[in-house]
Design an enzyme around this catalytic site. Structure first.
Site, PDB file in Angstrom:
ATOM      1  N   LYS A  98     -33.765  47.914  -6.527  1.00 58.99           N
ATOM      2  CA  LYS A  98     -34.364  47.669  -5.201  1.00 58.99           C
ATOM      3  C   LYS A  98     -35.853  47.998  -5.173  1.00 58.99           C
ATOM      4  O   LYS A  98     -36.646  47.243  -4.623  1.00 58.99           O
ATOM      5  CB  LYS A  98     -33.680  48.504  -4.109  1.00 58.99           C
ATOM      6  CG  LYS A  98     -32.290  48.051  -3.733  1.00 58.99           C
ATOM      7  CD  LYS A  98     -31.810  48.727  -2.468  1.00 58.99           C
ATOM      8  CE  LYS A  98     -31.784  50.239  -2.525  1.00 58.99           C
ATOM      9  NZ  LYS A  98     -30.912  50.809  -3.545  1.00 58.99           N
ATOM     10  N   ARG A 125     -29.010  52.975   5.785  1.00 57.97           N
ATOM     11  CA  ARG A 125     -28.085  53.427   4.748  1.00 57.97           C
ATOM     12  C   ARG A 125     -26.715  53.797   5.317  1.00 57.97           C
ATOM     13  O   ARG A 125     -25.851  54.273   4.580  1.00 57.97           O
ATOM     14  CB  ARG A 125     -28.667  54.653   4.073  1.00 57.97           C
ATOM     15  CG  ARG A 125     -28.639  54.550   2.552  1.00 57.97           C
ATOM     16  CD  ARG A 125     -29.668  55.450   2.021  1.00 57.97           C
ATOM     17  NE  ARG A 125     -29.581  55.823   0.659  1.00 57.97           N
ATOM     18  CZ  ARG A 125     -30.582  55.614  -0.182  1.00 57.97           C
ATOM     19  NH1 ARG A 125     -31.654  54.963   0.199  1.00 57.97           N
ATOM     20  NH2 ARG A 125     -30.499  56.071  -1.395  1.00 57.97           N
ATOM     21  N   ARG A 167     -32.853  55.814 -16.622  1.00 54.28           N
ATOM     22  CA  ARG A 167     -34.032  56.140 -15.823  1.00 54.28           C
ATOM     23  C   ARG A 167     -34.231  57.664 -15.775  1.00 54.28           C
ATOM     24  O   ARG A 167     -35.355  58.160 -15.763  1.00 54.28           O
ATOM     25  CB  ARG A 167     -33.865  55.597 -14.401  1.00 54.28           C
ATOM     26  CG  ARG A 167     -35.082  55.836 -13.529  1.00 54.28           C
ATOM     27  CD  ARG A 167     -34.950  55.146 -12.189  1.00 54.28           C
ATOM     28  NE  ARG A 167     -34.170  55.928 -11.250  1.00 54.28           N
ATOM     29  CZ  ARG A 167     -33.822  55.529 -10.030  1.00 54.28           C
ATOM     30  NH1 ARG A 167     -34.158  54.332  -9.605  1.00 54.28           N
ATOM     31  NH2 ARG A 167     -33.139  56.305  -9.226  1.00 54.28           N
ATOM     32  N   ARG A 182     -36.355  62.191 -12.527  1.00 54.17           N
ATOM     33  CA  ARG A 182     -36.187  62.428 -11.101  1.00 54.17           C
ATOM     34  C   ARG A 182     -35.155  63.523 -10.864  1.00 54.17           C
ATOM     35  O   ARG A 182     -34.124  63.560 -11.538  1.00 54.17           O
ATOM     36  CB  ARG A 182     -35.697  61.126 -10.446  1.00 54.17           C
ATOM     37  CG  ARG A 182     -36.607  60.610  -9.377  1.00 54.17           C
ATOM     38  CD  ARG A 182     -36.152  59.270  -8.893  1.00 54.17           C
ATOM     39  NE  ARG A 182     -35.043  59.369  -7.942  1.00 54.17           N
ATOM     40  CZ  ARG A 182     -34.672  58.380  -7.149  1.00 54.17           C
ATOM     41  NH1 ARG A 182     -35.311  57.224  -7.199  1.00 54.17           N
ATOM     42  NH2 ARG A 182     -33.669  58.514  -6.318  1.00 54.17           N
ATOM     43  N   ARG A 210     -24.223  60.080  -5.639  1.00 55.21           N
ATOM     44  CA  ARG A 210     -25.002  59.080  -4.888  1.00 55.21           C
ATOM     45  C   ARG A 210     -24.254  57.750  -4.835  1.00 55.21           C
ATOM     46  O   ARG A 210     -24.272  57.048  -3.822  1.00 55.21           O
ATOM     47  CB  ARG A 210     -26.397  58.903  -5.508  1.00 55.21           C
ATOM     48  CG  ARG A 210     -27.329  60.062  -5.123  1.00 55.21           C
ATOM     49  CD  ARG A 210     -28.502  60.206  -6.060  1.00 55.21           C
ATOM     50  NE  ARG A 210     -29.319  59.029  -6.163  1.00 55.21           N
ATOM     51  CZ  ARG A 210     -29.968  58.660  -7.275  1.00 55.21           C
ATOM     52  NH1 ARG A 210     -29.879  59.388  -8.381  1.00 55.21           N
ATOM     53  NH2 ARG A 210     -30.704  57.600  -7.281  1.00 55.21           N
TER      54      ARG A 210
END
Ligand code: AMP
Length: 196
Positions: A15, A94, A133, A139, A150
């Site tokens: 996204k 969301r 990632r 992150r 998540r």
């Protein structure tokens, strides 16, 4: 007239990358609620302090905090004719309550949404992308247990909003598997079908 689009899809669907590309194509701003939270956490602002515990656990930040932030952000973009307000929202809404809040915010600003584009990708693919990632970006919420959480928050709270937009005839799904350019091209095509 300007484009006002919501970009949906699971974490790891691409996204952020695609929102930036579409925003460039359309000449509007990509607004990522996740990026706004991360910037505030880094800057140790009050908003950052409110959000930090939730983001680090992979939970949604409470709607009261998130909705106010989005309302302020969108209101601050209006200077003059509201019909010139354009954006790609990445990561908001969301949950179903946020869909309703976005409707209310836009109605108060005197504009409406063009619709939602959903980038689809199956669970195994997004899990693998997020783990990759994690190695590259480091992150704080890209550890394996938080990634899994998540994804379950997405399935339980976020996935149901597609049906809400679909019932309004305001949803187009786009296959998120493939080269980045290919997916962008599919999204640009999908935009045209939203406009019809
Ligand atoms: P993202 O970068 O979109 O994956 O968002 C990272 C984190 O920010 C999420 O896991 C949530 O903790 C928080 N967040 C981002 N957008 C929202 C939202 N619309 N509502 C609640 N929390 C959000």
């Amino acid at each position: 007239m300007s484009a006002r689009i919501v970009l949906l899809g699971p974490p790891g669907a691409g996204k952020g990358t695609q929102a930036a590309r579409l925003a460039e194509t359309l000449g509007v701003e990509a607004i990522s609620t996740g990026d706004i939270f991360r910037a505030n956490i880094k800057g140790e602002t009050e908003l950052g302090k409110l959000a930090q515990d939730y983001t680090s656990r992979g939970e949604l930040v409470p709607d009261s905090v998130t909705n106010a932030m989005v309302r302020d952000k969108l209101a601050s973009k209006i200077s003059g004719d509201p019909s010139e307000l354009g954006f790609i929202l990445d990561g908001y809404p969301r949950n179903v309550a946020q869909v309703e809040e976005l409707d209310a915010i836009l109605a108060d600003l005197g504009v409406s949404l063009d619709g939602a584009l959903e980038i689809t990708a199956d669970n195994d693919v997004v899990t693998e992308r997020l783990l990759k990632r994690a190695e590259i970006e480091g992150r704080a919420d890209d550890t394996e247990p938080v990634i899994r959480h998540r994804l379950s928050v997405y399935a339980e709270q976020t996935a149901p909003i597609s049906a809400v937009y679909s019932e309004r005839g305001a949803l187009v799904e786009v296959d998120g598997i493939g080269e980045v350019d290919e997916v962008t091209a599919r999204l640009v095509d999908a935009l045209e079908s939203l406009e019809k």
